[in-house]
Scaffold this active site. Structure first.
Site, PDB file in Angstrom:
ATOM      1  N   GLU A  14       2.338  -1.433   7.423  1.00  0.00           N
ATOM      2  CA  GLU A  14       3.700  -1.046   7.024  1.00  0.00           C
ATOM      3  C   GLU A  14       4.068   0.321   7.591  1.00  0.00           C
ATOM      4  O   GLU A  14       4.358   1.276   6.853  1.00  0.00           O
ATOM      5  CB  GLU A  14       3.824  -1.064   5.497  1.00  0.00           C
ATOM      6  CG  GLU A  14       3.668  -2.457   4.921  1.00  0.00           C
ATOM      7  CD  GLU A  14       4.026  -2.555   3.439  1.00  0.00           C
ATOM      8  OE1 GLU A  14       3.920  -1.545   2.730  1.00  0.00           O
ATOM      9  OE2 GLU A  14       4.401  -3.650   3.002  1.00  0.00           O
ATOM     10  N   GLU A  43       1.554 -10.373   4.276  1.00  0.00           N
ATOM     11  CA  GLU A  43       1.616  -9.982   2.858  1.00  0.00           C
ATOM     12  C   GLU A  43       2.820 -10.649   2.229  1.00  0.00           C
ATOM     13  O   GLU A  43       3.936 -10.554   2.759  1.00  0.00           O
ATOM     14  CB  GLU A  43       1.797  -8.471   2.683  1.00  0.00           C
ATOM     15  CG  GLU A  43       0.543  -7.675   2.788  1.00  0.00           C
ATOM     16  CD  GLU A  43       0.746  -6.212   2.411  1.00  0.00           C
ATOM     17  OE1 GLU A  43       1.513  -5.935   1.474  1.00  0.00           O
ATOM     18  OE2 GLU A  43       0.140  -5.363   3.080  1.00  0.00           O
TER      19      GLU A  43
HETATM   20  C1  BG6 Z   1       2.594  -3.346   0.417  1.00  0.00           C
HETATM   21  C2  BG6 Z   1       1.289  -2.711   0.765  1.00  0.00           C
HETATM   22  O1  BG6 Z   1       3.535  -2.340   0.355  1.00  0.00           O
HETATM   23  O2  BG6 Z   1       2.761  -3.971  -0.796  1.00  0.00           O
HETATM   24  C3  BG6 Z   1       0.144  -3.034  -0.168  1.00  0.00           C
HETATM   25  O3  BG6 Z   1       0.909  -2.928   2.099  1.00  0.00           O
HETATM   26  C4  BG6 Z   1       0.680  -3.129  -1.578  1.00  0.00           C
HETATM   27  O4  BG6 Z   1      -0.838  -2.054   0.001  1.00  0.00           O
HETATM   28  C5  BG6 Z   1       1.675  -4.269  -1.645  1.00  0.00           C
HETATM   29  O5  BG6 Z   1      -0.301  -3.260  -2.541  1.00  0.00           O
HETATM   30  C6  BG6 Z   1       2.222  -4.557  -3.019  1.00  0.00           C
HETATM   31  O6  BG6 Z   1       2.703  -3.398  -3.593  1.00  0.00           O
HETATM   32  P1  BG6 Z   1       2.229  -2.898  -5.027  1.00  0.00           P
HETATM   33  O7  BG6 Z   1       2.826  -1.581  -5.165  1.00  0.00           O
HETATM   34  O8  BG6 Z   1       2.743  -3.892  -5.993  1.00  0.00           O
HETATM   35  O9  BG6 Z   1       0.751  -2.858  -4.978  1.00  0.00           O
END
Ligand code: BG6
Length: 475
Positions: free
Chosen positions: A182, A374
């Site tokens: 990201e 993701e």
């Molecule tokens: C992304 C990241 O922003 O979202 C992860 O690459 C992160 O590291 C994921 O965990 C989900 O976000 P969060 O804040 O719910 O863990």
């Protein structure tokens, strides 16, 4: 809505990151990293965005990354669970400070290399392809305190050395690489994104874009090195994705959404096309940004990525006057609350069609294969009296997003694979909580770090197993 059809060889799996899963922060010769300094609790945000400087750990604070889910010691058990679900790909990251504890050494830490060789070999043993991020929100702290992290050009050299070490040490085990997780989060969360801490009165935009320039050069250089080490290596960039919708069809709102998208896409424009886009001239002028560059930079930047990877949790929304409407509690990237979509318990919008829209925009723009690395729903899970976790809400979120991805494939987009986020419960990057769970596998640990760390399969585990076995046909 089409029936879900995925190409043969489509990669199915899940993702995590070293700093949110491994723990063992002081083992194996590992150095401290930025994320190790980010506490759970009220100070978290100020530290993450670089407003509150942390160079030493504080005795009265709890740092969730230090133990996380102890993946460092339990990875064999965890990879076996992923294999049981039928994973063909597993995304994780290498902790830079396990390989170069301070970041500026000339020789790597053999123990760190040995750990990742074993981890990737374990994946291969189960016919799982590792997908490896070189830097997922964890810059070695020594580079922050001694060099100012990515504001300093020296970082390009340190990162290139680290990247070469990884490509050589894991050659034959890892083929799919991502440079920076990201990368656009640098603008929104500068300390966790890039190790940046600001001085009073300085032009923060100048610091951020200079750091961004260094990361972009480092990323392109790493891509070049990856291809030199092994021409079969496939390198991707990684965007925190999600298109901005205009609040209304008022031209000013449409323009605002376009500008907001460009803020994020700027990084991928450079990594996928090999040069700064024309719009940066005016952007930099307006923000008082003057980049310091080196004569070789333009040539280096031409080493573009092989594929474009991205995370997608939600779409975003913008208007000409961002203060006129409610903003979303959402996440790191500021957005208005979209009244047409539902939201998660943490206020993150739920918009599967937004995924199809985002993928179409990205492919139209870059014409490179996409990889959704993701996607997932952070939610509270309950163990019922029968000892089960029936996470139908998670299944429903994932099902709708996988369908949207199938639609994007029908739209003609080549997609390499799908790794849902947090395939096993882990520490939340934004909040530091454990209770914001994404996994198919439950981990017994709470927000204060208490629990046995035992693993348990959720209902979604069996659902995803079926999805993979049917190559996405049985959703
Ligand atoms: C992304 C990241 O922003 O979202 C992860 O690459 C992160 O590291 C994921 O965990 C989900 O976000 P969060 O804040 O719910 O863990």
């Amino acid at each position: 809505m089409s029936a879900a059809t995925f190409p043969d060889g489509f990669l199915w799996g899940g993702a995590l990151a070293a700093n949110q899963a491994e723990g063992a922060a002081f083992e194996g010769g590992k150095g401290l990293t930025t994320v190790d300094m980010i506490p759970h609790g009220p100070q978290r945000l100020a530290v993450k965005i670089g407003q509150q400087k942390r160079v030493a750990l504080q005795a009265d604070e709890f740092y969730p990354s230090h133990q996380a889910i102890d993946f460092y010691h339990r990875y064999k058990e965890d990879i076996a669970l992923m294999a049981e679900m039928g994973f063909t790909v597993f995304r994780t990251s290498i902790a830079w400070s396990r390989i170069y504890p301070n970041g500026d050494e000339l020789t790597p830490n053999a123990e760190g290399i040995a750990f990742y060789r074993e981890l990737f070999s374990e994946c291969k043993k189960h016919n799982i392809e590792p997908l490896v991020t070189l830097c997922h929100f964890d810059v070695p702290m020594h580079l922050v305190t001694e060099y100012g992290s990515w504001r300093n050009r020296k970082m390009v050299e340190f990162f290139a050395r680290y990247a070469r070490t990884c490509f050589e040490a894991f050659d034959g085990l890892v083929k799919y690489w991502l440079t920076f997780n990201e990368i656009n989060i640098l603008l929104h969360s500068p300390f966790s994104g890039a190790g940046l801490v600001f001085e009073e009165g300085e032009n923060q935009q100048q610091v951020k874009y200079q750091a961004a320039h260094h990361e972009l050069v480092a990323s392109a250089l790493a891509t070049k090195i990856a291809h030199e080490v092994n021409p079969h290596n496939q390198v991707g960039c990684m965007l925190a994705g999600g298109n901005f919708y205009p609040w209304s069809c008022k031209p000013e709102d449409v323009w605002a959404a376009l500008e907001k998208d460009r803020e994020n896409l700027f990084f991928i424009d450079v990594q996928a096309r090999g040069a700064y886009p024309g719009y940066t001239r005016r952007l930099f002028k307006e923000q008082g940004v003057t980049l310091v560059t080196a004569p070789e930079d333009n040539e280096i930047l031409q080493h573009t990525v092989d594929f474009v990877s991205f995370s997608y949790y939600a779409s975003r929304c913008a208007s000409a006057d961002m203060n006129e409407h409610n903003s979303s509690a959402a996440n790191i990237v500021k957005s208005l609350k979209n009244p047409h979509i539902q939201a998660s318990e943490w206020g993150w919008g739920i918009d599967p069609l937004g995924l199809r829209i985002t993928m179409n925009m990205m492919y139209d723009r870059y014409q490179k294969p996409l990889f959704l690395v993701e996607n997932g729903l952070g939610a509270k899970d309950e163990i019922n009296p029968q000892g089960e976790i029936n996470d139908d809400y998670r299944i429903s979120y994932l099902r709708e997003h996988i369908k949207a991805m199938a639609d994007a494939i029908e739209d003609g987009i080549p997609v390499i694979g799908y790794t849902s986020w947090g395939c096993i419960d882990l520490v939340s990057a934004s909040t530091g909580e454990m209770s914001k769970r994404y996994g198919f596998v439950w981990v017994d640990r709470d927000d204060q770090g208490q629990g046995t760390l035992n693993r348990m399969r959720k209902k979604s585990f069996y659902w995803y197993q079926k999805v993979i076995a049917s190559n996405g046909a049985d959703l």
